[in-house]
Design an enzyme around this catalytic site. Structure first.
Site, PDB file in Angstrom:
ATOM      1  N   ARG A 134       5.116  16.624  -1.147  1.00 36.62           N
ATOM      2  CA  ARG A 134       6.467  17.117  -1.437  1.00 36.62           C
ATOM      3  C   ARG A 134       6.361  18.584  -1.821  1.00 36.62           C
ATOM      4  O   ARG A 134       5.943  18.902  -2.941  1.00 36.62           O
ATOM      5  CB  ARG A 134       7.048  16.298  -2.592  1.00 36.62           C
ATOM      6  CG  ARG A 134       8.560  16.380  -2.744  1.00 36.62           C
ATOM      7  CD  ARG A 134       8.999  15.798  -4.077  1.00 36.62           C
ATOM      8  NE  ARG A 134       8.793  16.759  -5.153  1.00 36.62           N
ATOM      9  CZ  ARG A 134       8.637  16.443  -6.431  1.00 36.62           C
ATOM     10  NH1 ARG A 134       8.645  15.185  -6.821  1.00 36.62           N
ATOM     11  NH2 ARG A 134       8.468  17.401  -7.337  1.00 36.62           N
ATOM     12  N   HIS A 182      11.817  17.586  -6.663  1.00 32.25           N
ATOM     13  CA  HIS A 182      12.178  16.204  -6.309  1.00 32.25           C
ATOM     14  C   HIS A 182      13.554  16.165  -5.642  1.00 32.25           C
ATOM     15  O   HIS A 182      13.729  15.597  -4.567  1.00 32.25           O
ATOM     16  CB  HIS A 182      12.167  15.333  -7.564  1.00 32.25           C
ATOM     17  CG  HIS A 182      12.779  13.982  -7.361  1.00 32.25           C
ATOM     18  ND1 HIS A 182      12.198  13.022  -6.558  1.00 32.25           N
ATOM     19  CD2 HIS A 182      13.939  13.437  -7.821  1.00 32.25           C
ATOM     20  CE1 HIS A 182      12.964  11.940  -6.549  1.00 32.25           C
ATOM     21  NE2 HIS A 182      14.028  12.172  -7.297  1.00 32.25           N
ATOM     22  N   TYR A 194       6.481  20.357 -14.504  1.00 30.56           N
ATOM     23  CA  TYR A 194       5.384  19.383 -14.569  1.00 30.56           C
ATOM     24  C   TYR A 194       4.304  19.592 -13.512  1.00 30.56           C
ATOM     25  O   TYR A 194       3.291  18.917 -13.527  1.00 30.56           O
ATOM     26  CB  TYR A 194       5.945  17.959 -14.440  1.00 30.56           C
ATOM     27  CG  TYR A 194       6.844  17.738 -13.245  1.00 30.56           C
ATOM     28  CD1 TYR A 194       6.311  17.543 -11.973  1.00 30.56           C
ATOM     29  CD2 TYR A 194       8.236  17.723 -13.367  1.00 30.56           C
ATOM     30  CE1 TYR A 194       7.125  17.346 -10.876  1.00 30.56           C
ATOM     31  CE2 TYR A 194       9.070  17.535 -12.276  1.00 30.56           C
ATOM     32  CZ  TYR A 194       8.510  17.340 -11.033  1.00 30.56           C
ATOM     33  OH  TYR A 194       9.314  17.154  -9.942  1.00 30.56           O
TER      34      TYR A 194
END
Ligand SMILES: Cc1ncc(C[n+]2csc(CCOP(=O)(O)OP(=O)(O)O)c2C)c(N)n1
Ligand SMILES: Cc1ncc(C[n+]2csc(CCOP(=O)(O)OP(=O)(O)O)c2C)c(N)n1
Ligand SMILES: [Mg+2]
Ligand SMILES: [Mg+2]
Lengths: 375, 326, 326, 375
Positions: free
Chosen positions: D272, D276, D285
């Site tokens: 990815r 998100h 993160y």
């Protein structure tokens, strides 16, 4: 929680062909053949006569409890009961390997383990007789019997997490059936235990049937032990009718978990000799011809033959044991039958720690004379 | 016309629906060779074969989800959940998918499926086998929730549930399965899924109930009749969508209403019915609307369950209070 | 004393509870390094470390089940479910285990756990992110169901929920997370979990609500005040166990009641409140009890959600009808 | 359903030692290295220039859609959006291998597959713009996007069962993320598909992250492909950024399933590259340093280099394609922006096929002038 190694990243190195990146193997073990003869060197504990006698006694006691429970149910003095006839070695072998401070989360066919671990037959009768006090164990910190299949398996992960966070050298042990392995609860709990390396041992009490659904219709997995593979955890199979094999596999798994080595899954292959429960009639779906050969695998007879062959068990021992087990169970049954139901208001007392006002009013109404008379 | 009991009526309706429509298939745990733990599907595996009666692995969420997939492709799956204590894992699929597939695709896909389950207490079962779970479903738009209370109504309502183009939760009161028999003609006639049933007429008080406790409710009405009190008894039968009109019309006549259900009082569906009365029938009310229900306690084990279930005595006490209210 | 918003108040209460009691641990998806998708747990991973704030794999049923296991051993797990659309898989554990562990073992084991989740619509989220799910929980004996509607109440109620010896479902209205700020003293004082809150006094009509739509309810009350109508506004806050007395006392004074909630009308918890009025407050009622709620339709996607949510206009219309009722 | 072979029974024969009873191997495959060079003989379809060009075009179109959706979202004209940037090969390779009559059950990062299979970019914009009509596909029988993670996986088993019962040579295909593999839904659906040998292909779109949770914290399983082992099903890994590998593995799995060979699981390893969703900020993160190297794995650049190396793709082709994709997407976006919301009453129309009386009354109230004015 320490992250698991991300092996699939390193695996990318194999380029030119479809290249193997992970391999798994499931192993099966047993020590005694069905006539009680050793097939291989026995584990250390089996050198001790007292140890083996204790295993034997516990299996006999479990079966005595089972028989009495069946008798009480058939005469209308107990609720629906799930017999563990023929599966005693799974429960007893496991319990014998556990330490007192470990914690058992049973399904509903583990009375052999419960009795070993301090639950009294009286309490078990109460439970199966429809009385909540049957799970208020006076000498055990274990979980109560779990009826909704597989739903206690995540509890075991939670209990194990509690042990791990507290740095306690304790292990949680969840037992569940072959049918239970199809529930998502099991996959989720195994996965968590795997990735957090929780001190928990999962035991599949594979008795070949989930009510009327045979093992082969439950899953295409060649073994139930390989459910562990999906969680990145070790799994193995043992002969669940060989109490030595169960005890030895459980001891190894418990030891590994206790030392921080993470979870483990044991598939114990046994067989449900009886109906699913007293509410079931297995003849509707299972031919007698399938059942008969399994009697030859009886774990109790197998260990007795082994003990007798080693001259560790005489007729008098057997007679003494039978009498003793019967006395213990009869005494418990008698006490159970003499125990009046709890007062109706106990229903209210344990729903919350402190009775909310709303509920206090309901209790008043429930205890009012007009309402108290059942219709 | 033979007299049959409720579980036989369920079996009869299933057989009828399967015979008339090849897209009706059954799935669940132990419903095949075993015929279901209550024998609701007895004989159907033999008659319709293993492609119409499917014994699934043990996984309720999967049973619901597979049913959604089947229904989306034009099948009419009828799933059995073995006891309502194990129905919770179906809620996700029912709330997030079954009840929404039509609206999410503006009608492109639909979800004609039925989830059947034996419901309620009173059979001295082991724990987690005696739950009344209707309120998990009555607040889910797009679902129908149906609870039959007699063999004839079980037959007609189940046929309609299976034929319905939308998902239906069908809760069968376990303790009525073999409680009594009545004549049920196997004529394939469905009963409406948006109508309450007037079981008994009376001018003094309206008793509204569904499922298991209709037994005690009817007994109370009988007893009241012997005392000269006319109790009208309504079987709600289809809780969702609710036929408020029938209830309102009855209370308009009697002015007094006692609602009886087995699920815990607070948050139970009795609240919805009382609310309808407080909203649309206030002027009719000559007395407070009473609810006789399970207590707000966990369902006790077998030894105490009789103290939990609404008894005839509790119903009578509530009726007497309503009647004496000035 | 700083002014903070509701999600900050949640964060503050979590931090306080964790600081005062080492057995309080948090678990859920993305609550660690990420601080939660709404930042409710922001900074807590850094402050309390990876053994107190646990990012779990993606599995809600597991999160609930592991919490039961933890709670049974004396921990006080606070689990976050990322959105109420994904809370259904927790119902099985809450209904079959968390709420029963105490009674099943006659007090030998207990289950002090909290399941928190952002709830409700109004933030133009993608589908399945806007659900009002309280009625899945209000009929489960042994649970508490709490829905805060202001920063101060979120702080005090969450502290009490975590300290409570029994399981609590704590639903945080997403659209109030950042809707307004108020002064919240971080004094560790909990608020009672069995009490409604009187937000505004008034003698003409009682408005009862909880969660998100308290915003529109308070706006309606304000508007009514400007017209000379005194609306008493009650925030139910703890739906289970319900503080009927406060509501009854208010309606005894005003004689008129409008209940406002976002969940679908039928089977919603508003029914319970109306039922209490029909049962215990009938003589006070000068007008039908009105409910302004979500329609009995699936929650529409973002473009239409404003037509679904109870609006100030709908509340005002219901109040006016109640006031004009003779 | 034909019962699976009960291998564990035969396995009991190995006696004397803990003996292996089942072995599993997970393989990984790729065809092109990151520079587009063939690492091994290419699959047959790769001999056809038009085939490869179609794959390339579909990935470019998917990325164009993605970019436009991001732009619309950033300017407040679309709802929260889940980008598939860098993952295009998984969706496109899979879709290219499917037949029209097969059925796709996507998660929310498969617009590349949806577009290939007849869902229009206009419909996709509508969906992500908060309009139910976006799933009322005019030219596709596929399932809508599924937001509750993993919950569509059992649907795929149900759809496959429908195909099987009707003797249709069709396959259901479910796509889900690495995070989804932790949900019980997946384990339950895989298990059913395995034991009933359903015609279904499961594709794990493993992009390394589930929001903020990295793959290594999701499970200790060395591969996600081995989730299949628990279900007695074959699983394999492919390089999810190699569209040839995805297409080839999918084609084999689909073919097997279509011929009655049962289900199959493919773990496609991708990454990815973006947040998100538009509601996420991955920098909280995930260090940039982790992301950067993955840009070199870009599936679109990889196939372009391969095409260029084979002299199958010129600058003009590229320019034409970019223009064409942009035009298609712009047209769709324009139509989306010009589409007024549905009337409020549509809310009522699709809740049930026939509007119940209760709901009809609510609709009346909803449409009454006083209520219609939002507060
Ligand atoms: C979740 C759930 N579903 C269904 C049941 C009903 N039921 C009780 S035992 C059983 C079969 C369990 O099979 P298995 O896991 O193999 O355990 P065994 O009974 O053979 O020991 C079923 C379906 C249940 N108790 N819980
Ligand atoms: C059942 C459920 N739980 C939580 C969420 C919130 N959520 C949305 S996407 C996501 C992560 C999904 O990860 P993965 O399966 O790897 O798919 P990806 O987003 O990486 O494509 C989460 C937790 C959800 N949509 N559904
Ligand atoms: Mg079994
Ligand atoms: Mg992912």
């Amino acid at each position: 929680m320490p992250p698991a190694p991300d092996l699939h990243m390193t695996a990318i190195s194999g380029e030119a062909e479809a290249s193997p990146v992970a391999r798994f193997e499931i192993r099966y073990s047993r020590y005694l053949d069905e006539s009680g003869k050793a097939l291989r060197p026995l584990p250390d504990f089996a050198r001790d006569k007292a140890e083996l006698a204790a295993l034997y006694k516990a299996m006999v006691l479990a079966r005595a409890f089972d028989a009495k429970a069946m008798a009480l149910q058939r005469t209308g003095r107990l609720g629906t009961f799930a017999s563990a006839l023929g599966q005693e070695a799974v429960a007893v072998g496991l319990a014998a390997a556990m330490r007192a401070e470990d914690l058992l989360l049973p399904s509903f066919r583990e009375h052999g383990a419960q009795l070993w671990r301090g639950v009294s037959p009286y309490e078990l009768f109460l439970f199966w007789g429809g009385d909540e006090r049957g799970s208020d164990f006076s000498a055990s910190h274990d979980f109560p019997i779990c009826v909704p299949v597989a739903t206690h398996v995540p509890h075991a992960a939670g209990v194990a997490l509690a042990f791990k966070l507290r740095r306690e050298a304790r292990v949680a042990v969840a037992v569940f059936g072959d049918g239970a392995t199809s529930k998502g609860d099991v996959a989720e709990a195994l996965n968590l235990a795997g990735v957090w390396r929780l001190p928990v041992v999962f035991v599949v009490n594979n008795n070949g049937w989930a009510i009327s659904v045979p093992r082969a219709q439950q899953t295409a997995a060649e073994t139930l032990a390989q459910k562990a593979v999906a969680a990145g955890m070790e799994g193995e199979q043992v002969d669940g009718n060989d109490v030595l094999a169960v005890r030895e596999a459980a001891a190894r798994a418990l030891d590994k978990a206790r030392r921080g080595g993470g979870p483990h899954l044991i598939e114990a292959i046994t067989y449900r000799l009886g109906d699913h429960t007293t509410a079931d009639d297995a003849s509707r779906y299972r031919p007698d011809a399938e059942v008969s050969p399994h009697w030859a695998q009886d774990p109790i007879a197998r260990l007795r033959r082994h003990l007798v062959d080693r001259d560790w068990w005489q007729k008098a021992d057997e007679e003494g044991l039978i009498a003793e087990a019967a006395a213990t169970i009869e005494e418990a049954a008698g006490r159970y039958l003499a125990t009046p139901p709890q007062p109706a208001e106990t229903m209210f007392e344990y729903t919350y720690e402190r009775l909310p006002q709303d509920l206090a009013r309901q209790r008043e109404r429930a205890l009012a004379p007009a309402a108290d008379t059942a219709g | 016309m033979p007299e049959i009991n409720l579980v036989q009526a369920v079996n009869l309706a299933l057989a009828r629906a399967m015979a008339e429509d090849a897209s009706v298939i059954l799935l669940g745990e132990d419903i095949g060779v075993d015929g279901g733990v209550f024998r609701a599907t007895e004989g159907l595996f033999e008659r319709f074969g293993p492609e119409r009666v499917l014994d699934t692995p043990l996984a309720e969420n999967m049973i619901a989800g597979v049913s959604v997939g089947l229904a989306s492709q034009g099948f009419r799956p009828v799933a059995e959940i073995q006891f309502t204590g194990f129905i919770h894992p179906t809620i996700d699929q029912l709330a997030n998918h079954a009840s929404r597939l039509r609206t999410r695709t503006r009608g492109r896909l639909a979800c004609p499926m039925v989830v059947r389950a034996p419901a309620g207490g009173g059979i001295r079962a082991i724990e987690h086998h005696s739950e009344s779970v209707e309120s998990f479903f009555t607040n889910i738009p797009g679902l129908r929730v149906v609870i039959p209370a007699s063999p004839a109504r079980a037959y007609g309502l189940l046929l309609s549930a299976i034929r319905d183009p939308d998902p239906v939760v069908f809760l069968e009161p376990t303790r009525l399965y073999r409680a009594f028999r009545e004549e049920v003609e196997d004529d394939g006639a469905g009963l409406p899924l948006d109508r309450c049933f007037l079981l008994r007429e009376g001018g003094d008080v309206t008793l509204v109930s569904w499922g298991g406790p209709l037994k005690e409710t009817l007994a109370a009405a009988e007893r009241l009749a012997s005392e000269g009190v006319g109790a009208e008894v309504i079987d709600v039968a289809t809780l969702k969508p609710l036929d408020g009109d029938t209830i309102l019309a009855s209370v308009a006549k009697t002015g007094r209403c006692v609602i009886v259900h087995e699920a815990p009082l607070t948050g139970g569906f009795g609240g919805e019915i009382a609310a309808r009365l407080a909203e649309e029938g206030l002027t009719s009310l000559l007395a407070p609307v009473a609810r006789v229900a399970g207590w707000d306690t966990v369902m006790p084990y077998a030894r105490l369950e009789q103290h939990y279930l609404p008894s005839e005595a509790r119903i009578l006490a509530a009726v007497r209070q309503a009647l004496s209210y000035q």
